[in-house]
Design an enzyme around this catalytic site. Structure first.
Site, mmCIF file in Angstrom:
data_model
loop_
_atom_site.group_PDB
_atom_site.id
_atom_site.type_symbol
_atom_site.label_atom_id
_atom_site.label_comp_id
_atom_site.label_asym_id
_atom_site.label_seq_id
_atom_site.Cartn_x
_atom_site.Cartn_y
_atom_site.Cartn_z
ATOM 1 N N LYS A 31 79.950 31.445 7.402
ATOM 2 C CA LYS A 31 78.811 32.000 7.237
ATOM 3 C C LYS A 31 77.471 32.082 8.393
ATOM 4 O O LYS A 31 77.874 31.384 9.402
ATOM 5 C CB LYS A 31 77.875 31.694 5.940
HETATM 6 C C1 PLP Z 1 80.832 32.997 0.632
HETATM 7 C C2 PLP Z 1 80.295 33.791 -0.536
HETATM 8 C C3 PLP Z 1 80.268 33.063 -1.818
HETATM 9 C C4 PLP Z 1 80.414 31.657 -1.805
HETATM 10 O O1 PLP Z 1 79.844 30.751 -0.825
HETATM 11 P P1 PLP Z 1 80.334 29.376 -1.068
HETATM 12 O O2 PLP Z 1 79.293 28.284 -0.280
HETATM 13 O O3 PLP Z 1 81.796 29.294 -0.417
HETATM 14 O O4 PLP Z 1 80.606 28.838 -2.609
HETATM 15 C C5 PLP Z 1 79.495 33.732 -2.676
HETATM 16 N N1 PLP Z 1 79.172 34.896 -2.503
HETATM 17 C C6 PLP Z 1 79.466 35.697 -1.578
HETATM 18 C C7 PLP Z 1 79.030 37.256 -1.288
HETATM 19 C C8 PLP Z 1 80.173 35.219 -0.523
HETATM 20 O O5 PLP Z 1 80.625 35.815 0.792
#
Ligand code: PLP
Length: 381
Positions: free
Chosen positions: A190
């Site tokens: 991210k």
């Molecule tokens: C990455 C992601 C999540 C989950 O994030 P985590 O921190 O790994 O739990 C949720 N929703 C979307 C759209 C994502 O891309």
């Protein structure tokens, strides 16, 4: 320009500097390791980043999935309730709904932005619908004005899945200040990474208290001012909570990364601008970004007619790609549990067949972007 040399461009490279490493080492040396001063500092700085001097709360947790779970719980979502979300998202959006025994109801998406199609939401609302979870695909905010209007008319909560949204804006408002609760992810791919981590933000004190309580076993100590705890070895358990707290090592990385967030965002804009310019008038169709919103540019998704073949060709050339997302209705578990079929989500299905995500991250060089563009244009049909 023809480039003969084979480059090696992974789909993602986390941007972790020596300063980040030093900050994590300091957290390790401090002896705290678990949630402590660094977690408080990260929450405080993140809070300020979203709300400025305004009212608002930030609750640090170990993932966005946990944040979504705590958010839905804080809003009172329970067994048998229905929660609407797009078919085109990562599985954790729906999974968090099921943790509470509620039913994830999928909605189709818009062909140009890949965001939830607001014109299809109302026909899915029943007497059991309690909340909407817009997912801001790739960092581009959904049609929040329409979503808030639907939510008001049907008395629904809005929990934003803003896993891609640091930083994103909608009509001049930063994402994080719009829905009832907004959930960010700091997963390694991210736009701000802590390895694993997430943050729930809200301007509602009750929701923030509930999420704080539930992220650590429902344990109440003096510090959050709920319940009377006389001695510091003593504590009470007020709810059946979870183990979702963030560690100080992750938080130290978060504080360090937050300092360069604007710079990292500018780097993503540099890459996306180069892609945008290169794909104008070609067979390659990028996801459209609407003029009234700012995208974090977390993903750069394109559509082509030979998606699978192009992924293979790019791989041969050393270029990593990914697909966002395999729609939820195609997974065995969701098909079995909810009887979804492809016919229910024609746009998600069509978009999925053609989509792939190209590398986009701060450390991606102009030469790597040019090499990627050249190969995409060579092999796309
Ligand atoms: C990455 C992601 C999540 C989950 O994030 P985590 O921190 O790994 O739990 C949720 N929703 C979307 C759209 C994502 O891309």
């Amino acid at each position: 320009m023809m480039m003969k040399t084979l480059l090696n461009i992974p789909f993602h490279r986390p941007y972790v500097t020596d300063e980040d490493v030093a900050n994590v080492v300091n957290a390790l040396r401090s002896g705290w390791l678990t949630s402590g001063p660094k977690t408080l500092e990260f929450e405080s700085k993140f809070r300020e980043y979203i709300f400025g001097q305004g009212k608002g709360y930030a609750v640090a947790v170990n993932s966005a999935t946990s944040a979504l779970h705590l958010a839905l719980k804080a809003l009172g979502i329970k067994e048998g309730d229905e929660v609407l979300l797009p078919a085109n998202t990562f599985v954790s959006t729906a999974e968090a709904v099921t943790y509470l025994g509620a039913v994830p109801v999928l909605c189709d998406i818009q062909e140009d932005t890949h965001n939830i199609d607001v014109s299809k939401i109302e026909r899915l609302i029943t007497s059991r619908t309690r909340a909407l979870i817009p997912v801001h695909f790739g960092g581009q905010p959904c049609d929040m004005e329409e979503i808030l209007d639907i939510a008001r008319r049907h008395k629904l909560f809005v929990v934003e899945d803003a896993a891609h949204c640091l930083p994103s804006g909608y009509k001049g408002k930063r994402i994080g200040k719009i829905g009832d609760i907004t959930c960010f992810s700091f997963y390694v791919t991210k736009t701000l990474c802590t390895g694993e981590g997430g943050m729930a933000v809200t301007d509602n004190e009750d929701y923030a208290c509930s999420m704080r309580l539930n992220r650590l076993h429902g344990i109440c100590t003096d510090s959050w001012g709920r319940g009377e705890v006389a001695k510091n070895w003593s504590y009470d358990v007020l709810e059946r909570g979870f183990k979702y707290n963030m560690s100080d090592m992750n938080a130290a990385l978060g504080v360090s990364q937050l300092k360069k967030l604007e710079w990292m965002h500018a780097q993503r804009e540099r890459v996306s601008k180069k892609y945008d310019e290169s794909f104008i008038g070609t067979k390659v169709l990028p996801v459209l970004i609407r003029a009234d919103r700012q995208s974090s540019r977390h993903l750069y998704v394109i559509k082509v007619n030979n998606r699978d073949e192009l992924i293979d060709r790019l791989k041969e050339k050393g270029i990593g790609t990914s697909v966002h997302f395999i729609p939820l209705h195609s997974f065995s578990y969701y098909k079995k549990a909810y009887r979804y079929t492809k016919k229910d989500f024609p746009v998600s299905e069509r978009v999925f067949q053609k989509s792939l995500s190209l590398p986009i991250y701060p450390g991606l060089t102009d030469i790597e972007v040019e090499y990627t563009v050249e190969n995409v244009l060579n092999y796309a049909k």
